[in-house]
Design a protein around this motif. Structure first.
Motif, PDB file in Angstrom:
ATOM      1  N   TYR A  78      -7.353   4.387  -2.259  1.00 18.91           N
ATOM      2  CA  TYR A  78      -7.201   3.078  -1.613  1.00 18.91           C
ATOM      3  C   TYR A  78      -6.061   3.122  -0.592  1.00 18.91           C
ATOM      4  CZ  TYR A  78      -6.311  -1.906  -1.020  1.00 18.91           C
ATOM      5  OH  TYR A  78      -6.112  -3.142  -0.483  1.00 18.91           O
ATOM      6  N   ALA A  79      -4.934   3.686  -1.027  1.00 19.63           N
ATOM      7  CA  ALA A  79      -3.774   3.757  -0.132  1.00 19.63           C
ATOM      8  C   ALA A  79      -4.131   4.583   1.103  1.00 19.63           C
ATOM      9  CB  ALA A  79      -2.582   4.385  -0.858  1.00 19.63           C
ATOM     10  N   HIS A  80      -4.887   5.641   0.889  1.00 23.56           N
ATOM     11  CA  HIS A  80      -5.227   6.490   2.026  1.00 23.56           C
ATOM     12  C   HIS A  80      -6.208   5.774   2.962  1.00 23.56           C
ATOM     13  CE1 HIS A  80      -5.252  10.124   4.267  1.00 23.56           C
ATOM     14  NE2 HIS A  80      -6.581  10.139   4.279  1.00 23.56           N
ATOM     15  N   ALA A  81      -7.179   5.063   2.345  1.00 26.62           N
ATOM     16  CA  ALA A  81      -8.149   4.323   3.172  1.00 26.62           C
ATOM     17  C   ALA A  81      -7.432   3.242   3.979  1.00 26.62           C
ATOM     18  CB  ALA A  81      -9.204   3.680   2.285  1.00 26.62           C
ATOM     19  N   SER A  82      -6.370   2.673   3.397  1.00 20.20           N
ATOM     20  CA  SER A  82      -5.673   1.565   4.054  1.00 20.20           C
ATOM     21  C   SER A  82      -4.747   2.030   5.153  1.00 20.20           C
ATOM     22  CB  SER A  82      -4.852   0.773   3.040  1.00 20.20           C
ATOM     23  OG  SER A  82      -5.697   0.260   2.072  1.00 20.20           O
ATOM     24  N   SER A  83      -3.860   2.954   4.795  1.00 18.13           N
ATOM     25  CA  SER A  83      -2.837   3.265   5.796  1.00 18.13           C
ATOM     26  C   SER A  83      -2.790   4.731   6.206  1.00 18.13           C
ATOM     27  CB  SER A  83      -1.472   2.790   5.293  1.00 18.13           C
ATOM     28  OG  SER A  83      -1.351   3.072   3.932  1.00 18.13           O
ATOM     29  N   GLY A  84      -3.656   5.562   5.598  1.00 17.95           N
ATOM     30  CA  GLY A  84      -3.648   6.968   6.008  1.00 17.95           C
ATOM     31  C   GLY A  84      -4.291   7.139   7.374  1.00 17.95           C
ATOM     32  N   LYS A  85      -4.206   8.315   7.903  1.00 14.57           N
ATOM     33  CA  LYS A  85      -4.793   8.585   9.233  1.00 14.57           C
ATOM     34  C   LYS A  85      -6.305   8.717   9.111  1.00 14.57           C
ATOM     35  CE  LYS A  85      -2.385  10.562  12.995  1.00 14.57           C
ATOM     36  NZ  LYS A  85      -1.108   9.879  12.884  1.00 14.57           N
ATOM     37  N   GLU A 110       0.826  -1.203   0.000  1.00 14.22           N
ATOM     38  CA  GLU A 110       0.000   0.000   0.000  1.00 14.22           C
ATOM     39  C   GLU A 110       0.866   1.262   0.000  1.00 14.22           C
ATOM     40  OE1 GLU A 110      -2.248  -0.930   3.406  1.00 14.22           O
ATOM     41  OE2 GLU A 110      -3.469  -2.392   2.299  1.00 14.22           O
ATOM     42  N   ARG A 111       1.940   1.217   0.812  1.00 13.64           N
ATOM     43  CA  ARG A 111       2.842   2.380   0.835  1.00 13.64           C
ATOM     44  C   ARG A 111       3.440   2.598  -0.551  1.00 13.64           C
ATOM     45  NH1 ARG A 111       4.031   0.917   6.078  1.00 13.64           N
ATOM     46  NH2 ARG A 111       5.627  -0.546   5.456  1.00 13.64           N
ATOM     47  N   ARG A 140     -11.738  -0.316   8.783  1.00 14.19           N
ATOM     48  CA  ARG A 140     -11.045   0.592   9.718  1.00 14.19           C
ATOM     49  C   ARG A 140     -12.009   1.253  10.694  1.00 14.19           C
ATOM     50  NH1 ARG A 140      -5.909   3.580   7.578  1.00 14.19           N
ATOM     51  NH2 ARG A 140      -5.874   4.102   9.788  1.00 14.19           N
ATOM     52  N   MET A 141     -13.305   1.248  10.336  1.00 11.60           N
ATOM     53  CA  MET A 141     -14.293   1.751  11.306  1.00 11.60           C
ATOM     54  C   MET A 141     -14.690   0.650  12.282  1.00 11.60           C
ATOM     55  SD  MET A 141     -16.848   4.275   9.144  1.00 11.60           S
ATOM     56  CE  MET A 141     -17.552   3.042   8.115  1.00 11.60           C
ATOM     57  N   GLY A 142     -14.199  -0.573  12.014  1.00  9.37           N
ATOM     58  CA  GLY A 142     -14.526  -1.698  12.902  1.00  9.37           C
ATOM     59  C   GLY A 142     -15.770  -2.438  12.446  1.00  9.37           C
ATOM     60  N   GLY A 143     -16.221  -2.182  11.189  1.00 12.47           N
ATOM     61  CA  GLY A 143     -17.450  -2.824  10.711  1.00 12.47           C
ATOM     62  C   GLY A 143     -17.192  -3.885   9.649  1.00 12.47           C
ATOM     63  N   ARG A 144     -18.261  -4.296   8.988  1.00 12.87           N
ATOM     64  CA  ARG A 144     -18.230  -5.325   7.949  1.00 12.87           C
ATOM     65  C   ARG A 144     -18.990  -4.826   6.744  1.00 12.87           C
ATOM     66  NH1 ARG A 144     -20.494 -10.161   7.635  1.00 12.87           N
ATOM     67  NH2 ARG A 144     -22.334  -9.513   8.801  1.00 12.87           N
TER      68      ARG A 144
END
Ligand code: ADP
Length: 527
Positions: free
Chosen positions: A366-373, A306-307, A499-503
């Motif tokens: 995608y990269a931001h959703a994965s590893s961004g803040k 992702e980075r 990342r929100m803890g959902g499905r």
């Protein structure tokens, strides 16, 4: 020695009982083994001689039981002398029978017949000095055909004939065994070699049975080996102590071969099940550890990827923008001066550059959703949806789409990411519409015990059931040919929801429409 007619002390009686019983056990053990052998092939007169020895030995046991039963209030010297007289005759009969048999038996039987005679003589000489009691024994059934047993056993007994009788009984039953005469050597042997079971005598000089057991139980390498205590009937207290220390079972001498086999079989089976359970648990633990390692490696390599995707996309943006601007400049400057084919080629180049821009934008999202803040805060989900709908204004107008929604709740989420999620889902609902059917999209919510369930429903082309599991994969496109897109939209949605803890999951019917569900828990996960 006790004075005439004064009662014998209990401890002296116990030792005497033990001493007298041992040779008697040998007579019983050897005669039973020989009878078993002859059962199949032996001459009748030898068999009846042995049967007579065995029944005399049984009578002796009954005699001793009557005279010296531990339950009797007091046993005096005159009781002892009376017993001695009673024992002498049958013992002499055994010695006579055994020597007669030695004369007439095949060579293979002679060593055991001699041992019977030897044991009877030993008992006779003991009765001449003193006397002890012996409880009656259970009649020994003859072993029938049994399936072959397996198992490597250790016999620990200080008496050589005891060891011999036991080892041979075990061998007949299909076990292999090793015999050891003292506790210290037995412990060493158990540490060095693998045994399935230990048959441990209770009364031994040096370390006795309970001390050997204690040492076995305090050593990791021997703790799990099952132990069958072997004892005389009147050593019940010691047997109970051994069971408390951790012995698995016990057996009284003289042995009943069927009982011996049954107890050994059940202990070995228990050990087999215990070993199996232990192996399964170890295998399971190893698999879990392996899985955890793979999962960690996968997570690390994903983050790395992702980075990388983020960095590359970012670096590609600038040259791509330059290419696009120059081609568009060329297109404008040469307008009207190019032939139809050249116009067509430039059109392809502009289109390819636009697709590439979309792909890079998608990858950056995608990269931001994965590893961004992600900045989780209590936000109005309705506002995020409105923002998404605004961004999709052109597509909505062009397609004639309608977007309806419930009263949306306040939830804990990152506002930018939530708007991106709605934009991708509503955008797809428009993009994958049916020809000649205006997209009708409905966003609804449902309260759940620990969060909110959202549903984005459309009336589009739908997705075949078999493709549903794939659609969240990166670059997975089902209907890509004539619709813009790079196959990263749903992958990005999945990352945002996770990342929100959902499905997130879809339900769909081809030709009818699709619904994308996602959950948002009340409690945001720890980042
Ligand atoms: P893209 O739209 O860029 O192709 P996505 O990751 O957003 O990529 O979607 C992956 C694939 O899932 C799409 O190519 C499409 O085939 C299918 N898909 C997604 N949303 C819908 C929808 N609402 N209706 C039908 N198919 C859809």
């Amino acid at each position: 020695m006790s004075a005439p007619d004064s009662p014998y002390p209990t401890s002296v009686l116990a030792t005497l009982r033990h001493d007298l019983r041992t040779p008697l056990n040998h007579i019983m053990g050897y005669s039973e083994m020989l009878l078993e052998d002859l059962e199949r092939s032996g001459p009748g007169e030898i068999r009846s001689g042995l049967e007579s020895i065995r029944s005399t030995a049984r009578q002796l046991l009954a005699l001793i039981q009557n005279a010296l039963s531990p339950g009797r209030p007091s046993i005096t010297d005159s009781d002892v002398r009376a017993l001695r007289r009673a024992l002498a005759k049958p013992l002499n009969r055994i010695i006579r029978d055994a020597s007669a048999l030695v004369q007439h038996s095949p060579d293979s039987l002679v060593p055991d017949l001699l041992k019977i005679g030897q044991a009877a003589i030993a008992l006779l000489s003991l009765t001449e000095e003193t006397v002890a009691s012996q409880p009656a024994r259970i009649p020994t059934p003859v072993l029938g055909d049994r399936p072959a047993a397996t198992g490597h056993l250790l016999i620990v007994d200080d008496n050589e004939m005891n060891r011999d009788v036991l080892a041979r009984q075990l061998q007949r039953q299909g076990f292999t065994s090793k015999s050891i005469e003292d506790g210290e050597t037995a412990l060493r042997e158990l540490r060095q070699h693998r045994y399935d079971l230990v048959l441990l005598d209770v009364m031994m000089p040096g370390l006795d049975g309970s001390q050997v057991l204690e040492r076995m139980k305090s050593d990791d390498s021997t703790r799990e080996i099952p132990v069958l205590m072997v004892s005389a009937l009147d050593e019940l207290d010691s047997v109970v102590r051994c069971i408390q220390i951790g012995a698995d079972d016990y057996l009284f001498k003289p042995f009943d071969p069927i009982l011996l086999r049954a107890r050994i079989d059940s202990l070995l089976e228990r050990k087999r099940l215990r070993d199996l359970e232990k192996r399964r648990t170890e295998e399971l633990e190893a698999t879990v550890a392996q899985l955890q390692t793979v999962e960690r490696e996968l997570r690390e390599s994903n983050q790395e990827l992702e980075r990388f995707a983020g960095a590359v996309s970012h670096d590609l943006q600038e040259p791509l923008r330059t290419i696009t601007s120059y081609i568009q400049l060329l297109q404008r400057q040469l307008q009207g001066r190019l032939d139809e084919r050249a116009e067509e080629f430039i059109g392809y180049a502009v289109d390819a550059a636009r697709r590439m821009t979309n792909l890079i934008d998608g990858l950056l999202d995608y990269a931001h959703a994965s590893s961004g803040k992600h900045q989780a805060a209590a936000i109005d989900a309705g506002k995020a949806l409105r923002e998404a709908v605004d961004n999709l204004g052109a597509a909505i107008t062009e397609s004639g789409a309608t977007v309806q929604h419930d009263q949306l709740p306040t939830i804990v989420a990152d506002p930018v990411q939530l708007a991106r999620l709605f934009q991708n889902l509503v955008g797809n609902a428009i993009k994958y519409r049916r020809a000649d059917v205006a997209p009708a999209i409905r966003v609804s919510t449902e309260r759940q015990p620990d969060g909110w369930l959202f549903a984005v429903r459309d009336n589009g082309i739908g997705i075949e059931q078999k493709y549903l599991p794939r659609i969240f994969g990166l670059f997975q496109r089902l209907h890509g040919q004539n619709r813009a897109g790079a196959g990263v939209g749903l992958a990005t949605c999945q990352r945002i929801v996770e990342r929100m803890g959902g499905r997130i999951w879809p339900e769909s019917e081809p030709g009818v429409g699709s619904t994308f569900y996602f959950t948002v828990p009340d409690q945001a996960p720890v980042a």
